[in-house]
Design a protein around this motif. Structure first.
Motif, PDB file in Angstrom:
ATOM      1  N   SER A 216      -2.620  29.298  38.556  1.00  0.00           N
ATOM      2  CA  SER A 216      -2.654  28.288  37.210  1.00  0.00           C
ATOM      3  C   SER A 216      -4.131  28.207  36.739  1.00  0.00           C
ATOM      4  O   SER A 216      -4.952  28.193  37.542  1.00  0.00           O
ATOM      5  CB  SER A 216      -2.235  26.896  37.527  1.00  0.00           C
ATOM      6  N   PRO A 217      -4.378  28.366  35.403  1.00  0.00           N
ATOM      7  CA  PRO A 217      -5.785  28.184  35.046  1.00  0.00           C
ATOM      8  C   PRO A 217      -6.274  26.574  34.971  1.00  0.00           C
ATOM      9  O   PRO A 217      -7.375  26.655  34.541  1.00  0.00           O
ATOM     10  CB  PRO A 217      -5.511  28.924  33.585  1.00  0.00           C
ATOM     11  N   PHE A 218      -5.309  25.787  35.210  1.00  0.00           N
ATOM     12  CA  PHE A 218      -5.825  24.474  35.121  1.00  0.00           C
ATOM     13  C   PHE A 218      -5.930  23.772  36.557  1.00  0.00           C
ATOM     14  O   PHE A 218      -5.014  23.970  37.331  1.00  0.00           O
ATOM     15  CB  PHE A 218      -4.641  23.463  34.699  1.00  0.00           C
ATOM     16  N   GLU A 219      -7.263  23.122  36.846  1.00  0.00           N
ATOM     17  CA  GLU A 219      -7.604  22.766  38.143  1.00  0.00           C
ATOM     18  C   GLU A 219      -6.628  21.639  38.767  1.00  0.00           C
ATOM     19  O   GLU A 219      -6.096  22.033  39.970  1.00  0.00           O
ATOM     20  CB  GLU A 219      -8.853  21.739  38.022  1.00  0.00           C
ATOM     21  N   GLU A 220      -6.105  20.731  37.911  1.00  0.00           N
ATOM     22  CA  GLU A 220      -5.114  19.704  38.621  1.00  0.00           C
ATOM     23  C   GLU A 220      -3.904  20.440  38.928  1.00  0.00           C
ATOM     24  O   GLU A 220      -3.476  20.203  40.038  1.00  0.00           O
ATOM     25  CB  GLU A 220      -5.023  18.853  37.629  1.00  0.00           C
ATOM     26  N   GLU A 221      -3.398  21.321  37.920  1.00  0.00           N
ATOM     27  CA  GLU A 221      -2.026  22.035  38.212  1.00  0.00           C
ATOM     28  C   GLU A 221      -1.970  23.013  39.224  1.00  0.00           C
ATOM     29  O   GLU A 221      -1.142  22.987  40.348  1.00  0.00           O
ATOM     30  CB  GLU A 221      -1.590  22.461  36.917  1.00  0.00           C
ATOM     31  N   MET A 226      -0.995  24.501  44.953  1.00  0.00           N
ATOM     32  CA  MET A 226      -1.412  25.046  46.303  1.00  0.00           C
ATOM     33  C   MET A 226      -2.232  23.861  46.882  1.00  0.00           C
ATOM     34  O   MET A 226      -3.632  23.701  46.880  1.00  0.00           O
ATOM     35  CB  MET A 226      -2.466  26.157  45.679  1.00  0.00           C
ATOM     36  N   PRO A 227      -1.646  22.731  47.693  1.00  0.00           N
ATOM     37  CA  PRO A 227      -2.315  21.790  47.857  1.00  0.00           C
ATOM     38  C   PRO A 227      -3.415  21.680  48.535  1.00  0.00           C
ATOM     39  O   PRO A 227      -4.330  20.660  48.610  1.00  0.00           O
ATOM     40  CB  PRO A 227      -1.083  21.043  48.740  1.00  0.00           C
ATOM     41  N   LEU A 234     -11.265  25.647  41.654  1.00  0.00           N
ATOM     42  CA  LEU A 234     -11.060  26.772  40.678  1.00  0.00           C
ATOM     43  C   LEU A 234     -12.408  27.091  40.046  1.00  0.00           C
ATOM     44  O   LEU A 234     -12.615  28.320  39.910  1.00  0.00           O
ATOM     45  CB  LEU A 234      -9.804  26.392  39.736  1.00  0.00           C
ATOM     46  N   LYS A 235     -13.288  26.247  39.654  1.00  0.00           N
ATOM     47  CA  LYS A 235     -14.396  26.423  38.725  1.00  0.00           C
ATOM     48  C   LYS A 235     -15.348  26.907  39.943  1.00  0.00           C
ATOM     49  O   LYS A 235     -15.918  28.001  39.585  1.00  0.00           O
ATOM     50  CB  LYS A 235     -14.961  25.066  38.527  1.00  0.00           C
ATOM     51  N   ALA A 271      -5.580  29.895  28.347  1.00  0.00           N
ATOM     52  CA  ALA A 271      -6.385  29.279  29.292  1.00  0.00           C
ATOM     53  C   ALA A 271      -6.829  30.400  30.267  1.00  0.00           C
ATOM     54  O   ALA A 271      -7.945  30.171  30.770  1.00  0.00           O
ATOM     55  CB  ALA A 271      -6.077  28.090  29.988  1.00  0.00           C
ATOM     56  N   LEU A 272      -6.037  31.038  30.676  1.00  0.00           N
ATOM     57  CA  LEU A 272      -6.277  32.062  31.844  1.00  0.00           C
ATOM     58  C   LEU A 272      -7.340  33.284  31.346  1.00  0.00           C
ATOM     59  O   LEU A 272      -8.236  33.436  31.880  1.00  0.00           O
ATOM     60  CB  LEU A 272      -5.031  32.868  32.392  1.00  0.00           C
TER      61      LEU A 272
END
Ligand code: SF4
Length: 349
Positions: A216-221, A226-227, A234-235, A271-272
């Motif tokens: 996912s390209p979104f941090e939260e998701e 991937m807990p 990600l950043k 976003a990716l």
């Protein structure tokens, strides 16, 4: 007993010196194991009978016990039992002109990816370097031909078992070992930050191929999918990957498991691409349509949706390939054969 397949050439030479033998005995034994595929000391005819007996009392070669083999047209899955009674899996994949072996590095996994059958058990333990190498030796014996490619992409997070994976890679790429080309060995990680930094400084591991799961390209998701991966990782991950030392013409592979209704939308693709902006040539993206598992509530996207996702990335200059996971008939995705076996067992009880 000490597993020989966990030892480097140096360590084996030290072993022989400590037992009053000449160090060149190490090279004789390594030749039998890695070049001739002989796993029984009694058959090593250039060693004295007395030494053969002593070696079989102190060193083991194969500890893994093959317990099941499932063949399909494009792959063979092996289940192995470890000395302490756990089950691991290895997949041999038939490509057009070569064989690729997907090895496991841990029993279970702590990353806990929501879509992964291996995660259902949590982490039980790391595999030793010997257990990783033995997966290769047994699979190659079964295949009857040389396996040229290895991917660390089976059960477990390889970089969470850094030292054993490093030792296994050393044995794989050394001329005295399996003598594989460094370009044909790939470590695939969920993107653990600290070990990736270590890998970037490691002359051995930074020289093999690197694949990283993005999903996912979104941090939260991403941290929900991937807990173990913390928010903000990600950043940090992208920062490391954009400066990771790469040999000319090499790329980092980004793995993206496409799951219907979760991470397969147009906005995810855009976003990716944005995440890779300015570094398009450094990466290639592998889109892996999710391989449904009866124990997990996820579906594979339609072919049309997969193609739209892919075309969005191509349009923005990113080499993107769709990789249907091989061996679907044999429950191909990570950890799935093992999970299936357990389901069958528990139903039978
Ligand atoms: S997908 Fe890989 S990293 Fe994620 S839980 Fe499964 S084995 Fe671990």
């Amino acid at each position: 007993m000490t597993p020989l397949t966990s030892l480097s050439r140096e360590q084996l030479r030290d072993f022989f010196i400590s037992t009053g033998e000449k160090p060149f005995r190490a090279d004789q034994v390594l030749r039998w194991v890695y070049k001739k595929g002989v796993f029984d000391f009694q058959s090593m005819t250039d060693l004295s009978v007395e030494l053969r007996i002593r070696l079989s009392e102190t060193l083991s070669i194969l500890e893994l016990e093959p317990i099941q083999k499932v063949k399909a047209s494009d792959s063979t899955k092996f289940l192995f039992k470890t000395c302490d009674g756990h089950v691991i899996e290895t997949v041999l994949i038939k490509e057009r002109d070569h064989l690729t072996l997907c090895v496991s590095t841990q029993i279970g996994c702590a990353v806990g990816c929501r879509f992964c059958a291996t995660a259902l058990d949590g982490l039980i333990r790391n595999l030793t370097a010997g257990e990783i190498i033995q997966q290769y030796l047994i699979a190659q014996g079964e295949a009857g031909e040389r396996i040229r490619n290895v991917v660390f992409m089976g059960m477990g997070e390889p970089l969470a078992n850094y030292d054993n994976v490093r030792k296994a890679v050393e044995i794989m790429v050394s001329p005295w070992g399996l003598d594989l080309s460094r370009r044909r060995v790939t470590v695939s990680t969920s993107g653990l930050i600290a070990p990736l930094r270590k890998m970037a400084r490691d002359p051995l591991l930074r020289d093999i191929n690197l694949a990283v799961s993005i999903n996912s390209p979104f941090e939260e998701e991403r941290s929900e999918l991937m807990p173990l991966l913390k928010r903000g990782s990600l950043k940090e991950l992208m920062k490391i990957l954009k400066s990771f030392p790469l040999r000319p013409y090499r790329k980092i592979t980004l793995e993206y498991v496409l799951i219907s209704g979760i991470n397969d939308s147009l906005s995810h693709a855009i976003a990716l691409a944005k995440l890779l902006k300015g570094f398009e040539k450094r990466f290639k993206v592998n889109l892996i349509p999710y391989n449904p598992d009866p124990n997990l509530p996820f579906e594979r996207p339609s072919l049309e949706r997969i193609m739209v996702f892919q075309s969005q990335l191509w349009k923005r200059g990113i080499s993107t390939f769709v990789r249907f996971s091989k061996g679907q008939e044999t429950f191909g995705a990570c950890g799935q054969l093992r999970a299936k076996r357990y389901v069958l067992k528990s139903q039978a009880v």
